[in-house]
Design an enzyme around this catalytic site. Sequence first.
Site, PDB file in Angstrom:
ATOM      1  N   CYS A 152      10.482  23.718 -12.340  1.00  0.00           N
ATOM      2  CA  CYS A 152      11.518  23.640 -13.381  1.00  0.00           C
ATOM      3  C   CYS A 152      12.448  22.461 -13.106  1.00  0.00           C
ATOM      4  CB  CYS A 152      12.348  24.928 -13.435  1.00  0.00           C
ATOM      5  SG  CYS A 152      11.412  26.411 -13.837  1.00  0.00           S
ATOM      6  N   CYS A 199      13.344  27.570  -9.081  1.00  0.00           N
ATOM      7  CA  CYS A 199      12.016  27.121  -9.511  1.00  0.00           C
ATOM      8  C   CYS A 199      11.875  25.596  -9.346  1.00  0.00           C
ATOM      9  CB  CYS A 199      11.809  27.548 -10.971  1.00  0.00           C
ATOM     10  SG  CYS A 199      10.340  26.874 -11.739  1.00  0.00           S
TER      11      CYS A 199
END
Length: 165
Positions: free
Chosen positions: A39, A36
């Site tokens: 993230c 991600c």
Amino acid sequence: MSQSAYVIDVDQTNVHEVIKKSTQVPVLLDFWAEWCQPCKALAPVLVKLAEEYKGRFILAKVDTDANQMLAQQLGVRSIPSLKLVVQGQLAGELNGAQPEGEIRRLLDAFVGPAVEEAPEEEGDVFLAQIERARRLGAHDQAIDALQSAIMEQPARTEFQVLIAE
């Protein structure tokens, strides 16, 4: 492994212990995954905030790939996802990549703004603990901290005044 004293990795084996810590200090659960990109962008911001707030909240990182069941149990629908737990209860959440200011607003509502320097005197540490407990409505914890402060520093009258309140 986490790079800060205020950051811990969470999985099925320690999640209950981490949630239990929220009775003492707010816990910010960070749900993330290696693949991600948002993230990865958010991670250094969260670690920076954890350092800045100097233990006034715990950053608890949950790898959703390794802990899919845990993420599902905690209602994570997308990542990154931040969930603030206070006194064992969900107190707030942010979904998606968020600017630092939004994360600060979420935290500041429960822990107050980050301080530039940690309190130098032990009495000031007690006052910070007491104020945090009062702000969270944890009056029993505030009283316990006050009683400890009075025992350790009986000459400081502000502790007697606070316990009278």
